[in-house]
Design a protein around this motif. Sequence first.
Motif, PDB file in Angstrom:
ATOM      1  N   ALA A 148       0.862  -1.191   0.000  1.00 14.40           N
ATOM      2  CA  ALA A 148       0.000   0.000   0.000  1.00 14.40           C
ATOM      3  C   ALA A 148       0.891   1.231   0.000  1.00 14.40           C
ATOM      4  N   VAL A 149       0.563   2.201  -0.878  1.00 10.90           N
ATOM      5  CA  VAL A 149       1.421   3.388  -0.974  1.00 10.90           C
ATOM      6  C   VAL A 149       0.654   4.688  -0.729  1.00 10.90           C
ATOM      7  N   GLN A 150      -0.670   4.625  -0.703  1.00 14.57           N
ATOM      8  CA  GLN A 150      -1.435   5.863  -0.600  1.00 14.57           C
ATOM      9  C   GLN A 150      -2.831   5.538  -0.096  1.00 14.57           C
ATOM     10  N   THR A 151      -3.279   6.216   0.957  1.00 12.13           N
ATOM     11  CA  THR A 151      -4.632   5.994   1.484  1.00 12.13           C
ATOM     12  C   THR A 151      -5.600   7.008   0.894  1.00 12.13           C
ATOM     13  N   LEU A 152      -6.724   6.513   0.356  1.00  9.07           N
ATOM     14  CA  LEU A 152      -7.755   7.409  -0.182  1.00  9.07           C
ATOM     15  C   LEU A 152      -8.836   7.686   0.855  1.00  9.07           C
ATOM     16  N   VAL A 153      -9.238   6.641   1.597  1.00  8.23           N
ATOM     17  CA  VAL A 153     -10.321   6.788   2.583  1.00  8.23           C
ATOM     18  C   VAL A 153      -9.998   5.941   3.811  1.00  8.23           C
ATOM     19  N   GLU A 154     -10.097   6.542   4.994  1.00 12.50           N
ATOM     20  CA  GLU A 154     -10.068   5.780   6.245  1.00 12.50           C
ATOM     21  C   GLU A 154     -11.501   5.351   6.516  1.00 12.50           C
ATOM     22  N   SER A 155     -11.741   4.053   6.616  1.00 14.37           N
ATOM     23  CA  SER A 155     -13.118   3.583   6.721  1.00 14.37           C
ATOM     24  C   SER A 155     -13.378   2.814   8.007  1.00 14.37           C
ATOM     25  N   GLU A 156     -14.642   2.755   8.373  1.00 18.34           N
ATOM     26  CA  GLU A 156     -15.141   1.908   9.455  1.00 18.34           C
ATOM     27  C   GLU A 156     -16.643   1.771   9.214  1.00 18.34           C
ATOM     28  N   ALA A 157     -17.285   0.929  10.000  1.00 18.74           N
ATOM     29  CA  ALA A 157     -18.737   0.804   9.881  1.00 18.74           C
ATOM     30  C   ALA A 157     -19.386   2.093  10.380  1.00 18.74           C
ATOM     31  N   VAL A 158     -20.424   2.515   9.711  1.00 15.20           N
ATOM     32  CA  VAL A 158     -21.141   3.726  10.126  1.00 15.20           C
ATOM     33  C   VAL A 158     -22.638   3.446  10.155  1.00 15.20           C
ATOM     34  N   LEU A 159     -23.337   4.264  10.962  1.00 15.37           N
ATOM     35  CA  LEU A 159     -24.790   4.289  10.871  1.00 15.37           C
ATOM     36  C   LEU A 159     -25.130   5.284   9.775  1.00 15.37           C
ATOM     37  N   ALA A 160     -25.806   4.806   8.738  1.00 20.82           N
ATOM     38  CA  ALA A 160     -26.183   5.677   7.621  1.00 20.82           C
ATOM     39  C   ALA A 160     -27.673   5.973   7.704  1.00 20.82           C
ATOM     40  N   GLY A 161     -28.032   7.150   7.276  1.00 18.78           N
ATOM     41  CA  GLY A 161     -29.443   7.534   7.260  1.00 18.78           C
ATOM     42  C   GLY A 161     -29.688   8.513   6.139  1.00 18.78           C
ATOM     43  N   PRO A 162     -30.928   8.961   6.031  1.00 25.77           N
ATOM     44  CA  PRO A 162     -31.251   9.940   4.983  1.00 25.77           C
ATOM     45  C   PRO A 162     -30.576  11.280   5.273  1.00 25.77           C
ATOM     46  N   VAL A 163     -30.579  12.160   4.305  1.00 22.25           N
ATOM     47  CA  VAL A 163     -29.954  13.479   4.455  1.00 22.25           C
ATOM     48  C   VAL A 163     -30.705  14.285   5.507  1.00 22.25           C
ATOM     49  N   ASP A 164     -32.015  14.194   5.497  1.00 20.08           N
ATOM     50  CA  ASP A 164     -32.844  14.980   6.417  1.00 20.08           C
ATOM     51  C   ASP A 164     -33.405  14.128   7.545  1.00 20.08           C
ATOM     52  N   ARG A 165     -33.867  14.830   8.605  1.00 16.56           N
ATOM     53  CA  ARG A 165     -34.519  14.153   9.720  1.00 16.56           C
ATOM     54  C   ARG A 165     -35.845  13.540   9.280  1.00 16.56           C
ATOM     55  N   PHE A 166     -36.319  12.566  10.042  1.00 15.66           N
ATOM     56  CA  PHE A 166     -37.661  12.033   9.806  1.00 15.66           C
ATOM     57  C   PHE A 166     -38.665  13.020  10.394  1.00 15.66           C
ATOM     58  N   ASP A 167     -39.772  13.217   9.705  1.00 12.12           N
ATOM     59  CA  ASP A 167     -40.741  14.184  10.233  1.00 12.12           C
ATOM     60  C   ASP A 167     -41.992  13.488  10.779  1.00 12.12           C
ATOM     61  N   ASP A 168     -41.854  12.197  11.118  1.00  8.66           N
ATOM     62  CA  ASP A 168     -42.970  11.494  11.778  1.00  8.66           C
ATOM     63  C   ASP A 168     -42.424  10.791  13.019  1.00  8.66           C
ATOM     64  N   VAL A 169     -43.136   9.831  13.533  1.00 14.23           N
ATOM     65  CA  VAL A 169     -42.746   9.185  14.790  1.00 14.23           C
ATOM     66  C   VAL A 169     -41.379   8.500  14.693  1.00 14.23           C
ATOM     67  N   ARG A 170     -40.946   8.219  13.459  1.00 17.22           N
ATOM     68  CA  ARG A 170     -39.626   7.614  13.305  1.00 17.22           C
ATOM     69  C   ARG A 170     -38.521   8.551  13.792  1.00 17.22           C
ATOM     70  N   GLY A 171     -38.780   9.866  13.757  1.00 15.16           N
ATOM     71  CA  GLY A 171     -37.796  10.833  14.246  1.00 15.16           C
ATOM     72  C   GLY A 171     -37.523  10.643  15.720  1.00 15.16           C
ATOM     73  N   GLU A 172     -38.595  10.424  16.509  1.00 12.67           N
ATOM     74  CA  GLU A 172     -38.411  10.214  17.952  1.00 12.67           C
ATOM     75  C   GLU A 172     -37.710   8.884  18.216  1.00 12.67           C
ATOM     76  N   LEU A 173     -38.082   7.872  17.449  1.00 16.36           N
ATOM     77  CA  LEU A 173     -37.416   6.566  17.596  1.00 16.36           C
ATOM     78  C   LEU A 173     -35.932   6.682  17.256  1.00 16.36           C
ATOM     79  N   ALA A 174     -35.644   7.413  16.181  1.00 12.12           N
ATOM     80  CA  ALA A 174     -34.246   7.573  15.767  1.00 12.12           C
ATOM     81  C   ALA A 174     -33.466   8.344  16.832  1.00 12.12           C
ATOM     82  N   ASP A 175     -34.078   9.387  17.422  1.00 18.54           N
ATOM     83  CA  ASP A 175     -33.407  10.150  18.486  1.00 18.54           C
ATOM     84  C   ASP A 175     -33.100   9.256  19.678  1.00 18.54           C
ATOM     85  N   LEU A 176     -34.088   8.435  20.054  1.00 20.75           N
ATOM     86  CA  LEU A 176     -33.900   7.508  21.172  1.00 20.75           C
ATOM     87  C   LEU A 176     -32.751   6.550  20.872  1.00 20.75           C
TER      88      LEU A 176
END
Length: 226
Positions: free
Chosen positions: A185-213
């Motif tokens: 290996a001679v050059q690193t492009l991205v340091e990676s790990e597992a992430v929690l991925a979600g939509p760009v915006d918040r949820f605007d229904d009850v899923r928002g409260e669940l996601a916050d919790l």
Amino acid sequence: SAAVRDRLRIAIQKSGRLADPARQLLAACGLSWRESRDRLFCYGETLPVDLLLVRDDDIPGLIADGVCDLGVVGRNVLLEQDGDRRGNGRAPAFREWRALGFGGCRLAIAVPDAWQWQGPQDLAGKRIATSYPALLTQWLAQQGVDAQVVLLSGSVEIAPRLGQAEAICDLVSSGATLSANQLKAVQTLVESEAVLAGPVDRFDDVRGELADLLLRRLDGALRVRN
Ligand code: PRT
Ligand code: ZN
């Protein structure tokens, strides 16, 4: 994706490197499911949070399509698919919500051991085999290097020996696979790990409260671990 749901649906890898640690972390957040490992779906018991068990590569698209609300996936996969969307003039449809501290690796350029590496300009006019064409193309453009991207879906590390490419761009963790193939290996492009991925915006229904919790519990669980 317009459907209002009152349960949160999280996509995780069905089998593979991230499958067990993802379930363990979510269990540490107090979630439990009616277990059915080989089925597609795990129904949440303690909270209305269900799991969908899929290929990791499908996770960003499932979030983009609103089939799933959140997902546990490698940053490498998320950034590649985001880069692919951008390259095709499409709007961002998912983003990283949290880094999860497991599945660590890096996306790196590797070349044959004998190559006396001077820097990215060494790659000019060369063929580089990868399963990450969007990230590699972006990086080459940033470096101002004109090289040919050779898309392979697997076994990228054998491409130089097969004469398909002079260099590769692949994930590395211990580096054992590279050494076994006389690459470094001679050059690193991205340091990676597992992430929690979600939509760009918040949820605007009850899923928002669940996601916050869930995020509060996740942050607590991550603090205990780190
Ligand atoms: O079936 P599905 O499509 O869901 O799984 P998959 O085979 O695509 O993914 P999987 O389980 O192999 O990897 C899932 C995620 O784990 C990746 O997207 C990364 O975010 C992360 N990860 C962490 C890795 C590695 N470490 C890793 N070492 N993914 C792949 N590798 C490869 C590496 O490229 C090399 O070929 O594993 C091999 C061993 O690596 P070394 O450096 O230790 O020899
Ligand atoms: Zn995959």
